[in-house]
Design a protein around this motif. Structure first.
Motif, PDB file in Angstrom:
ATOM      1  N   GLU A   8      54.032  32.875  39.019  1.00 14.19           N
ATOM      2  CA  GLU A   8      53.326  31.836  38.287  1.00 14.19           C
ATOM      3  C   GLU A   8      52.101  32.425  37.598  1.00 14.19           C
ATOM      4  O   GLU A   8      51.227  32.973  38.254  1.00 14.19           O
ATOM      5  N   ALA A   9      52.064  32.309  36.288  1.00 13.90           N
ATOM      6  CA  ALA A   9      50.907  32.783  35.535  1.00 13.90           C
ATOM      7  C   ALA A   9      50.520  31.714  34.525  1.00 13.90           C
ATOM      8  O   ALA A   9      51.325  31.325  33.687  1.00 13.90           O
ATOM      9  N   LEU A  10      49.319  31.225  34.607  1.00 15.50           N
ATOM     10  CA  LEU A  10      48.784  30.268  33.661  1.00 15.50           C
ATOM     11  C   LEU A  10      47.688  30.950  32.858  1.00 15.50           C
ATOM     12  O   LEU A  10      47.282  32.062  33.161  1.00 15.50           O
ATOM     13  N   ASP A  11      47.221  30.253  31.831  1.00 17.10           N
ATOM     14  CA  ASP A  11      46.139  30.832  31.027  1.00 17.10           C
ATOM     15  C   ASP A  11      44.928  31.160  31.888  1.00 17.10           C
ATOM     16  O   ASP A  11      44.274  32.185  31.710  1.00 17.10           O
ATOM     17  N   GLU A  12      44.619  30.274  32.827  1.00 13.27           N
ATOM     18  CA  GLU A  12      43.392  30.431  33.612  1.00 13.27           C
ATOM     19  C   GLU A  12      43.632  31.043  34.986  1.00 13.27           C
ATOM     20  O   GLU A  12      42.690  31.476  35.643  1.00 13.27           O
ATOM     21  N   LEU A  13      44.873  31.037  35.452  1.00 16.90           N
ATOM     22  CA  LEU A  13      45.153  31.388  36.839  1.00 16.90           C
ATOM     23  C   LEU A  13      46.267  32.418  36.931  1.00 16.90           C
ATOM     24  O   LEU A  13      47.255  32.346  36.202  1.00 16.90           O
ATOM     25  N   ARG A  14      46.100  33.350  37.862  1.00 14.56           N
ATOM     26  CA  ARG A  14      47.188  34.280  38.190  1.00 14.56           C
ATOM     27  C   ARG A  14      47.185  34.501  39.693  1.00 14.56           C
ATOM     28  O   ARG A  14      46.125  34.751  40.279  1.00 14.56           O
ATOM     29  N   LEU A  15      48.362  34.393  40.304  1.00  8.73           N
ATOM     30  CA  LEU A  15      48.493  34.615  41.736  1.00  8.73           C
ATOM     31  C   LEU A  15      48.761  36.082  42.015  1.00  8.73           C
ATOM     32  O   LEU A  15      49.521  36.734  41.290  1.00  8.73           O
ATOM     33  N   LEU A  16      48.137  36.611  43.048  1.00 12.88           N
ATOM     34  CA  LEU A  16      48.253  38.021  43.417  1.00 12.88           C
ATOM     35  C   LEU A  16      48.778  38.116  44.843  1.00 12.88           C
ATOM     36  O   LEU A  16      48.013  38.264  45.792  1.00 12.88           O
ATOM     37  N   PRO A  17      50.110  38.032  45.033  1.00 18.54           N
ATOM     38  CA  PRO A  17      50.648  37.998  46.397  1.00 18.54           C
ATOM     39  C   PRO A  17      50.393  39.264  47.183  1.00 18.54           C
ATOM     40  O   PRO A  17      50.296  39.229  48.405  1.00 18.54           O
ATOM     41  N   GLU A  18      50.283  40.405  46.491  1.00 24.67           N
ATOM     42  CA  GLU A  18      50.050  41.651  47.211  1.00 24.67           C
ATOM     43  C   GLU A  18      48.687  41.669  47.905  1.00 24.67           C
ATOM     44  O   GLU A  18      48.488  42.385  48.883  1.00 24.67           O
ATOM     45  N   ARG A  19      47.740  40.850  47.387  1.00 30.37           N
ATOM     46  CA  ARG A  19      46.425  40.747  48.018  1.00 30.37           C
ATOM     47  C   ARG A  19      46.188  39.359  48.606  1.00 30.37           C
ATOM     48  O   ARG A  19      45.112  39.097  49.125  1.00 30.37           O
ATOM     49  N   ARG A  20      47.210  38.495  48.502  1.00 27.48           N
ATOM     50  CA  ARG A  20      47.094  37.094  48.896  1.00 27.48           C
ATOM     51  C   ARG A  20      45.802  36.516  48.325  1.00 27.48           C
ATOM     52  O   ARG A  20      44.899  36.071  49.016  1.00 27.48           O
ATOM     53  N   ALA A  21      45.755  36.529  46.998  1.00 25.46           N
ATOM     54  CA  ALA A  21      44.557  36.113  46.284  1.00 25.46           C
ATOM     55  C   ALA A  21      44.971  35.435  44.989  1.00 25.46           C
ATOM     56  O   ALA A  21      46.149  35.409  44.615  1.00 25.46           O
ATOM     57  N   ALA A  22      43.990  34.868  44.297  1.00 28.97           N
ATOM     58  CA  ALA A  22      44.221  34.251  43.001  1.00 28.97           C
ATOM     59  C   ALA A  22      43.081  34.613  42.070  1.00 28.97           C
ATOM     60  O   ALA A  22      41.921  34.664  42.485  1.00 28.97           O
ATOM     61  N   LEU A  23      43.412  34.885  40.814  1.00 33.70           N
ATOM     62  CA  LEU A  23      42.406  35.059  39.777  1.00 33.70           C
ATOM     63  C   LEU A  23      42.238  33.734  39.058  1.00 33.70           C
ATOM     64  O   LEU A  23      43.200  33.202  38.487  1.00 33.70           O
ATOM     65  N   TRP A  24      41.044  33.181  39.117  1.00 34.45           N
ATOM     66  CA  TRP A  24      40.752  31.913  38.446  1.00 34.45           C
ATOM     67  C   TRP A  24      39.630  32.154  37.452  1.00 34.45           C
ATOM     68  O   TRP A  24      38.530  32.517  37.824  1.00 34.45           O
ATOM     69  N   HIS A  25      39.975  32.070  36.143  1.00 32.20           N
ATOM     70  CA  HIS A  25      39.031  32.369  35.060  1.00 32.20           C
ATOM     71  C   HIS A  25      38.416  33.749  35.248  1.00 32.20           C
ATOM     72  O   HIS A  25      37.217  33.946  35.030  1.00 32.20           O
ATOM     73  N   GLY A  26      39.220  34.706  35.670  1.00 33.15           N
ATOM     74  CA  GLY A  26      38.786  36.090  35.792  1.00 33.15           C
ATOM     75  C   GLY A  26      38.148  36.463  37.107  1.00 33.15           C
ATOM     76  O   GLY A  26      37.945  37.644  37.383  1.00 33.15           O
ATOM     77  N   GLY A  27      37.812  35.479  37.933  1.00 31.17           N
ATOM     78  CA  GLY A  27      37.213  35.766  39.234  1.00 31.17           C
ATOM     79  C   GLY A  27      38.250  35.693  40.337  1.00 31.17           C
ATOM     80  O   GLY A  27      39.144  34.834  40.307  1.00 31.17           O
ATOM     81  N   GLU A  28      38.146  36.589  41.305  1.00 29.51           N
ATOM     82  CA  GLU A  28      39.151  36.644  42.369  1.00 29.51           C
ATOM     83  C   GLU A  28      38.735  35.813  43.574  1.00 29.51           C
ATOM     84  O   GLU A  28      37.605  35.913  44.065  1.00 29.51           O
ATOM     85  N   ALA A  29      39.653  34.999  44.060  1.00 30.16           N
ATOM     86  CA  ALA A  29      39.472  34.214  45.283  1.00 30.16           C
ATOM     87  C   ALA A  29      40.444  34.747  46.327  1.00 30.16           C
ATOM     88  O   ALA A  29      41.657  34.718  46.124  1.00 30.16           O
ATOM     89  N   ARG A  30      39.908  35.280  47.423  1.00 34.59           N
ATOM     90  CA  ARG A  30      40.742  35.733  48.533  1.00 34.59           C
ATOM     91  C   ARG A  30      41.093  34.532  49.393  1.00 34.59           C
ATOM     92  O   ARG A  30      40.214  33.782  49.815  1.00 34.59           O
ATOM     93  N   LEU A  31      42.374  34.353  49.684  1.00 33.36           N
ATOM     94  CA  LEU A  31      42.851  33.139  50.327  1.00 33.36           C
ATOM     95  C   LEU A  31      43.493  33.441  51.677  1.00 33.36           C
ATOM     96  O   LEU A  31      44.047  34.515  51.895  1.00 33.36           O
ATOM     97  N   SER A  32      43.428  32.455  52.557  1.00 29.91           N
ATOM     98  CA  SER A  32      44.184  32.542  53.805  1.00 29.91           C
ATOM     99  C   SER A  32      45.658  32.292  53.496  1.00 29.91           C
ATOM    100  O   SER A  32      46.032  31.867  52.387  1.00 29.91           O
ATOM    101  N   ALA A  33      46.524  32.532  54.485  1.00 30.19           N
ATOM    102  CA  ALA A  33      47.958  32.307  54.282  1.00 30.19           C
ATOM    103  C   ALA A  33      48.239  30.852  53.921  1.00 30.19           C
ATOM    104  O   ALA A  33      49.040  30.561  53.021  1.00 30.19           O
ATOM    105  N   ILE A  34      47.595  29.923  54.618  1.00 24.36           N
ATOM    106  CA  ILE A  34      47.799  28.505  54.331  1.00 24.36           C
ATOM    107  C   ILE A  34      47.291  28.164  52.933  1.00 24.36           C
ATOM    108  O   ILE A  34      47.957  27.461  52.167  1.00 24.36           O
ATOM    109  N   GLU A  35      46.106  28.655  52.574  1.00 22.04           N
ATOM    110  CA  GLU A  35      45.541  28.355  51.259  1.00 22.04           C
ATOM    111  C   GLU A  35      46.415  28.903  50.143  1.00 22.04           C
ATOM    112  O   GLU A  35      46.603  28.256  49.107  1.00 22.04           O
ATOM    113  N   TYR A  36      46.983  30.088  50.350  1.00 21.99           N
ATOM    114  CA  TYR A  36      47.847  30.680  49.328  1.00 21.99           C
ATOM    115  C   TYR A  36      49.102  29.826  49.136  1.00 21.99           C
ATOM    116  O   TYR A  36      49.514  29.536  48.007  1.00 21.99           O
ATOM    117  N   ARG A  37      49.728  29.416  50.240  1.00 16.35           N
ATOM    118  CA  ARG A  37      50.935  28.587  50.127  1.00 16.35           C
ATOM    119  C   ARG A  37      50.601  27.232  49.508  1.00 16.35           C
ATOM    120  O   ARG A  37      51.376  26.686  48.717  1.00 16.35           O
TER     121      ARG A  37
END
Length: 232
Positions: A128-157
């Motif tokens: 899943e890749a949107l203009d503002e968001l990209r999911l990074l499963p290898e780090r279990r993280a998300a890029l939101w407007h260029g900033g990285e959010a590290r997520l727990s397993a539940i938050e990622y799912r």
């Protein structure tokens, strides 16, 4: 078989839990106080922790906070504290489930099995890749407007389910089923506090002006409102 950590200062309760879990084939580690529990947690890397809240040395609240700083392992709080405020506080602090002592052994086992199933699921891919968001499963993280959010397993799912249904409302019951593996919709507060933690992390990652992509529709559910290149 998975190893579980029991952090319980009552010797009789700890023994009963050890025998119950061992009879189901689990390896069992026991700690009688909060400090010993943290030492075993970080040294032995158990698959799940069963945590009492009223503990000597460090209480269960402190153990939960430190565990969440370092690990995403499932935490089932098993406590004699039965006030709604205590359950809410524990879920908000990152507990995955909460049972009040005394409880039925089969219910405890079922809750543990459900938590282990969720923890053992293969992570979804990051297609899943949107203009503002990209999911990074290898780090279990998300890029939101260029900033990285590290997520727990539940938050990622949770984010994955919302993104896959972007533009559509996902009900609390659907999230409990798809994210928490809870088709009976027990423990609805888990969804509220899970979404709260996810929204805070995304806002912090995106910075001022990035906005909040998760809409809360009170009494209905949640919706990921951001659009991708192909629309909602």
């Amino acid at each position: 078989m998975d190893r579980l950590l029991i952090v319980e200062d009552d010797a009789a309760t700890a023994l009963a839990l050890r025998e119950l879990l061992a009879a189901r084939g689990y390896g069992v580690l026991c700690a009688a106080d909060g400090r010993q529990g943290l030492r075993l947690l970080f040294a032995e890397r158990p698959a799940l922790m069963v945590l009492d809240l009223r503990l000597p040395e460090l209480d269960g609240w402190q153990v939960l906070a430190r565990a969440r700083d370092m690990s995403d392992l499932p935490v089932l709080v098993l406590s004699g504290l039965d006030a709604v405020a205590d359950r809410v506080r524990a879920l908000r602090a990152g507990a995955d489930d909460y049972l009040v002592k005394p409880c039925e052994p089969e219910e405890l086992l079922a809750r543990i099995e459900a938590l282990l199933r969720r923890a053992g699921r293969r992570e979804w891919t990051g297609d899943e890749a949107l203009d503002e968001l990209r999911l990074l499963p290898e780090r279990r993280a998300a890029l939101w407007h260029g900033g990285e959010a590290r997520l727990s397993a539940i938050e990622y799912r949770l984010l994955q389910v919302l993104v896959r249904n972007r533009g559509r409302v996902v009900t609390t019951e659907q999230l409990l089923d798809q994210v928490w593996d809870d088709p009976m919709a027990v423990g609805r507060d888990r969804v509220k506090f899970g979404v709260l933690r996810l929204r805070r992390k995304l806002r912090a990652a995106g910075g001022p002006g990035a906005g909040d992509p998760v809409e809360v529709l009170r009494g209905v559910g949640y919706r990921f409102a951001a659009e991708g290149p192909g629309g909602p």
